[in-house]
Design a protein around this motif. Structure first.
Motif, PDB file in Angstrom:
ATOM      1  N   ILE A  62       8.281  -5.078  -5.437  1.00  0.00           N
ATOM      2  CA  ILE A  62       7.556  -5.315  -4.194  1.00  0.00           C
ATOM      3  C   ILE A  62       6.205  -4.638  -4.288  1.00  0.00           C
ATOM      4  CG2 ILE A  62       8.458  -3.269  -3.024  1.00  0.00           C
ATOM      5  CD1 ILE A  62       8.038  -6.699  -1.363  1.00  0.00           C
ATOM      6  N   ASP A  63       5.227  -5.168  -3.560  1.00  0.00           N
ATOM      7  CA  ASP A  63       3.907  -4.534  -3.570  1.00  0.00           C
ATOM      8  C   ASP A  63       3.957  -3.159  -2.908  1.00  0.00           C
ATOM      9  OD1 ASP A  63       0.765  -5.107  -3.849  1.00  0.00           O
ATOM     10  OD2 ASP A  63       1.129  -4.037  -1.976  1.00  0.00           O
ATOM     11  N   THR A  64       4.486  -3.107  -1.671  1.00  0.00           N
ATOM     12  CA  THR A  64       4.463  -1.855  -0.922  1.00  0.00           C
ATOM     13  C   THR A  64       5.824  -1.568  -0.309  1.00  0.00           C
ATOM     14  OG1 THR A  64       2.109  -2.116  -0.403  1.00  0.00           O
ATOM     15  CG2 THR A  64       3.375  -0.581   0.962  1.00  0.00           C
ATOM     16  N   LEU A  65       6.277  -0.342  -0.487  1.00  0.00           N
ATOM     17  CA  LEU A  65       7.520   0.118   0.128  1.00  0.00           C
ATOM     18  C   LEU A  65       7.175   1.167   1.173  1.00  0.00           C
ATOM     19  CD1 LEU A  65      10.659   0.217   0.127  1.00  0.00           C
ATOM     20  CD2 LEU A  65      10.459   2.124  -1.464  1.00  0.00           C
ATOM     21  N   VAL A  66       7.630   0.973   2.390  1.00  0.00           N
ATOM     22  CA  VAL A  66       7.434   1.922   3.482  1.00  0.00           C
ATOM     23  C   VAL A  66       8.752   2.625   3.735  1.00  0.00           C
ATOM     24  CG1 VAL A  66       6.729   2.226   5.883  1.00  0.00           C
ATOM     25  CG2 VAL A  66       5.681   0.417   4.488  1.00  0.00           C
ATOM     26  N   ILE A  67       8.734   3.944   3.776  1.00  0.00           N
ATOM     27  CA  ILE A  67       9.952   4.721   3.977  1.00  0.00           C
ATOM     28  C   ILE A  67       9.955   5.260   5.396  1.00  0.00           C
ATOM     29  CG2 ILE A  67      11.323   6.676   3.175  1.00  0.00           C
ATOM     30  CD1 ILE A  67       9.902   6.399   0.467  1.00  0.00           C
ATOM     31  N   GLY A  68      10.889   4.768   6.201  1.00  0.00           N
ATOM     32  CA  GLY A  68      11.015   5.207   7.585  1.00  0.00           C
ATOM     33  C   GLY A  68      10.631   4.112   8.562  1.00  0.00           C
ATOM     34  N   ALA A  69      11.498   3.836   9.530  1.00  0.00           N
ATOM     35  CA  ALA A  69      11.225   2.809  10.541  1.00  0.00           C
ATOM     36  C   ALA A  69      11.129   3.427  11.920  1.00  0.00           C
ATOM     37  CB  ALA A  69      12.291   1.717  10.508  1.00  0.00           C
ATOM     38  N   GLY A  70      10.437   4.557  11.983  1.00  0.00           N
ATOM     39  CA  GLY A  70      10.055   5.106  13.275  1.00  0.00           C
ATOM     40  C   GLY A  70       8.689   4.564  13.648  1.00  0.00           C
ATOM     41  N   GLN A  71       7.963   5.309  14.487  1.00  0.00           N
ATOM     42  CA  GLN A  71       6.679   4.805  14.958  1.00  0.00           C
ATOM     43  C   GLN A  71       5.689   4.602  13.821  1.00  0.00           C
ATOM     44  OE1 GLN A  71       6.468   8.105  17.650  1.00  0.00           O
ATOM     45  NE2 GLN A  71       4.828   9.119  16.522  1.00  0.00           N
ATOM     46  N   GLY A  72       5.686   5.504  12.826  1.00  0.00           N
ATOM     47  CA  GLY A  72       4.756   5.361  11.716  1.00  0.00           C
ATOM     48  C   GLY A  72       5.077   4.174  10.829  1.00  0.00           C
ATOM     49  N   GLY A  73       6.357   3.970  10.537  1.00  0.00           N
ATOM     50  CA  GLY A  73       6.745   2.861   9.670  1.00  0.00           C
ATOM     51  C   GLY A  73       6.520   1.514  10.311  1.00  0.00           C
ATOM     52  N   ILE A  74       6.821   1.385  11.604  1.00  0.00           N
ATOM     53  CA  ILE A  74       6.623   0.109  12.296  1.00  0.00           C
ATOM     54  C   ILE A  74       5.128  -0.210  12.403  1.00  0.00           C
ATOM     55  CG2 ILE A  74       6.976  -1.148  14.445  1.00  0.00           C
ATOM     56  CD1 ILE A  74       9.504  -0.669  12.706  1.00  0.00           C
ATOM     57  N   ALA A  75       4.312   0.805  12.715  1.00  0.00           N
ATOM     58  CA  ALA A  75       2.866   0.571  12.784  1.00  0.00           C
ATOM     59  C   ALA A  75       2.318   0.163  11.431  1.00  0.00           C
ATOM     60  CB  ALA A  75       2.162   1.842  13.275  1.00  0.00           C
ATOM     61  N   THR A  76       2.761   0.819  10.363  1.00  0.00           N
ATOM     62  CA  THR A  76       2.294   0.470   9.021  1.00  0.00           C
ATOM     63  C   THR A  76       2.680  -0.954   8.676  1.00  0.00           C
ATOM     64  OG1 THR A  76       2.519   2.785   8.334  1.00  0.00           O
ATOM     65  CG2 THR A  76       2.363   1.136   6.590  1.00  0.00           C
ATOM     66  N   SER A  77       3.902  -1.350   9.024  1.00  0.00           N
ATOM     67  CA  SER A  77       4.353  -2.710   8.736  1.00  0.00           C
ATOM     68  C   SER A  77       3.500  -3.745   9.460  1.00  0.00           C
ATOM     69  CB  SER A  77       5.820  -2.864   9.152  1.00  0.00           C
ATOM     70  OG  SER A  77       6.290  -4.167   8.879  1.00  0.00           O
ATOM     71  N   GLU A  78       3.150  -3.457  10.712  1.00  0.00           N
ATOM     72  CA  GLU A  78       2.299  -4.410  11.438  1.00  0.00           C
ATOM     73  C   GLU A  78       0.984  -4.644  10.703  1.00  0.00           C
ATOM     74  OE1 GLU A  78       0.039  -5.076  15.738  1.00  0.00           O
ATOM     75  OE2 GLU A  78       1.103  -3.200  15.372  1.00  0.00           O
ATOM     76  N   HIS A  79       0.332  -3.572  10.276  1.00  0.00           N
ATOM     77  CA  HIS A  79      -0.972  -3.714   9.633  1.00  0.00           C
ATOM     78  C   HIS A  79      -0.862  -4.330   8.242  1.00  0.00           C
ATOM     79  CE1 HIS A  79      -2.904  -1.713  12.924  1.00  0.00           C
ATOM     80  NE2 HIS A  79      -2.179  -0.612  12.768  1.00  0.00           N
ATOM     81  N   LEU A  80       0.177  -3.979   7.492  1.00  0.00           N
ATOM     82  CA  LEU A  80       0.384  -4.611   6.185  1.00  0.00           C
ATOM     83  C   LEU A  80       0.628  -6.096   6.352  1.00  0.00           C
ATOM     84  CD1 LEU A  80       2.711  -1.953   4.489  1.00  0.00           C
ATOM     85  CD2 LEU A  80       0.333  -2.435   3.876  1.00  0.00           C
ATOM     86  N   GLY A  81       1.414  -6.478   7.353  1.00  0.00           N
ATOM     87  CA  GLY A  81       1.687  -7.886   7.600  1.00  0.00           C
ATOM     88  C   GLY A  81       0.435  -8.660   7.955  1.00  0.00           C
ATOM     89  N   ARG A  82      -0.429  -8.063   8.774  1.00  0.00           N
ATOM     90  CA  ARG A  82      -1.672  -8.751   9.149  1.00  0.00           C
ATOM     91  C   ARG A  82      -2.585  -8.973   7.948  1.00  0.00           C
ATOM     92  NH1 ARG A  82      -3.795  -6.293  14.925  1.00  0.00           N
ATOM     93  NH2 ARG A  82      -2.083  -7.105  16.217  1.00  0.00           N
ATOM     94  N   LEU A  83      -2.471  -8.079   6.959  1.00  0.00           N
ATOM     95  CA  LEU A  83      -3.280  -8.213   5.750  1.00  0.00           C
ATOM     96  C   LEU A  83      -2.615  -9.094   4.693  1.00  0.00           C
ATOM     97  CD1 LEU A  83      -4.449  -4.490   5.462  1.00  0.00           C
ATOM     98  CD2 LEU A  83      -5.882  -6.464   6.057  1.00  0.00           C
ATOM     99  N   GLY A  84      -1.429  -9.588   5.004  1.00  0.00           N
ATOM    100  CA  GLY A  84      -0.733 -10.461   4.065  1.00  0.00           C
ATOM    101  C   GLY A  84      -0.150  -9.726   2.871  1.00  0.00           C
TER     102      GLY A  84
END
Length: 417
Positions: free
Chosen positions: A6-28
């Protein structure tokens, strides 16, 4: 099971992980978010029953979704967990729950990381550590374990009814300690509260919440703490609709106020002679914010009501003028000690040269010196607001942008014109 890449792995699905996922998703950017529990697990299982957010719902949220409650209310912990779960669904965050990250190791001789998990192995070009600031409960090694006294961290406390009979000592003068002590006292328990240095902001002043004042005064955007305040706790509460924490009034109501707990011997706690100094310093921080707010109103001409009664500091109660210097646990009938003493970082799974000698991440705005490794949600990551719900969203955007920028560099192919 084969190796997942995978390109990017985010560890943790609290506020930081969910916010990071939103921005990574918007960037494709292809990514996965791993969470050992459930989304926002710490809000669900590591907080007491009556906990509410320390900021009003209009402020302590992400920009693209409001809380269903009134904006001036303080969302309870179940509502906060539900908010992040709904937000993850809204942004289609690829979260995998119930997956524990066991080790993150840089690859030898090439970019990327090998990530061992409870569900198999992953190779990622980038890793974002979004495990937040509240990782491992910190309990000072002061009182040895004994069957006579139950000791717990504030993360294990749920409500007064589940504690053994007897008085309770709460150690810690931050938001958690102040709120737990007040709840126990309201439930009819004899309560002692041991406090150290702290900031004590007003909950509201001149018709505006504390978070509003921190915003317009530019305090949220401070990029470094003032000297000597790096580890000072902040006593602020959203409980019971939001009230200013006032330790002197708590003492007048019957809570036994103590200075810092410093030692223990033969069933007796040693208490520092610093209670008045701690209270006075807290009052000074409180009054300084009122001064800054008044100056802002005068400068901008805002029509906000005067509030002279906010400057009234109660007289020192007897526990301040004649402070307790030792506390006999048995004589006072204390059956429980609750340590509201904060947290330590725990990156035992991170096998990279990214931590300092104290175990804290080395970084610039969340960018690690290890290529491809990033952090989100750290205290003072870029500013005072970094570890708060609203602040982590902006830091996560910066980190996602850095990953996209690095991918752009790696996509470069030299061509002779």
């Amino acid at each position: 099971m084969g190796m997942e890449r995978i390109d990017t792995l985010v560890i943790g699905a609290g506020q930081g992980g969910i916010a990071t996922s939103e921005h990574l998703g918007r960037l494709g950017l292809a990514h996965v978010v791993l969470e050992r529990g459930r989304i926002a697990e710490r809000w669900r299982s590591e907080r007491w029953d009556s906990l509410v957010a320390n900021g009003p719902a209009w402020h302590d949220r992400f920009p693209n979704m409001a809380f269903p409650c009134d904006g001036d209310d303080f969302a309870d912990k179940a509502s906060v967990a539900a908010y992040f779960e709904a937000y993850a669904q809204m942004v289609a965050a690829p979260v995998r729950t119930g997956v524990t990250v066991q080790a993150v190791t840089p690859l030898a001789g090439r970019a990327g990381f090998h990530v061992g998990t409870s569900e198999g192995e992953i190779e990622a070009q980038h890793v974002v550590c979004a495990t937040g600031p509240f990782q491992k409960p910190a309990i000072p090694p002061i009182v040895p374990e004994s069957p006579d006294v139950l000791q717990m961290h504030s993360t294990a406390y749920r409500n007064p009814q589940v504690l053994p009979e007897g008085a309770v000592l709460v150690v810690g003068g931050g938001s958690s300690g102040a709120q737990i002590a007040a709840e126990l006292h309201a439930a009819g328990r004899d309560v002692f509260l041991s406090i150290g240095p702290h900031d004590r902001p007003p909950r509201r002043y001149r018709g505006r919440d504390n978070v509003w004042w921190l915003g317009v005064l530019g305090i949220w955007n401070m990029d470094t703490p003032a000297p000597g305040t790096e580890h000072v706790t902040i006593a602020v509460s959203g409980a019971q609709g939001g009230k200013t924490v006032d330790f002197r009034r708590m003492a007048q109501a019957g809570i036994g106020l103590l200075g810092m707990t410093t030692g223990y011997a033969d069933g007796v706690l040693q208490i520092a002679d610093d209670l008045k100094a701690n209270l006075d310093a807290g009052d000074a921080s409180y009054l300084s914010l009122l001064d800054a707010a008044d100056a802002y109103v005068a400068r901008t001409g805002l029509d906000l009501p005067d509030e002279p009664e906010a400057r009234v500091i109660p007289e020192d109660p007897a526990c301040v003028t004649d402070p307790v210097r030792s506390l006999d646990l048995r004589a006072q009938g204390i059956g429980t000690i609750i340590w509201a003493t904060g947290f330590r970082f725990d990156y035992g799974w991170l096998k990279a040269d990214a931590l300092d000698d104290t175990g804290r991440p080395r970084h610039q705005r969340g960018v690690s010196p290890v290529p491809g490794l990033f952090f989100v949600g750290l205290p003072w990551q870029t500013r005072r607001g970094s570890s708060f719900i609203w602040g982590v969203w902006h830091d996560a955007k910066f980190i996602a942008d850095q990953i996209a920028i690095q991918n752009g560099y790696m996509a470069y192919h030299h061509s002779r014109g």
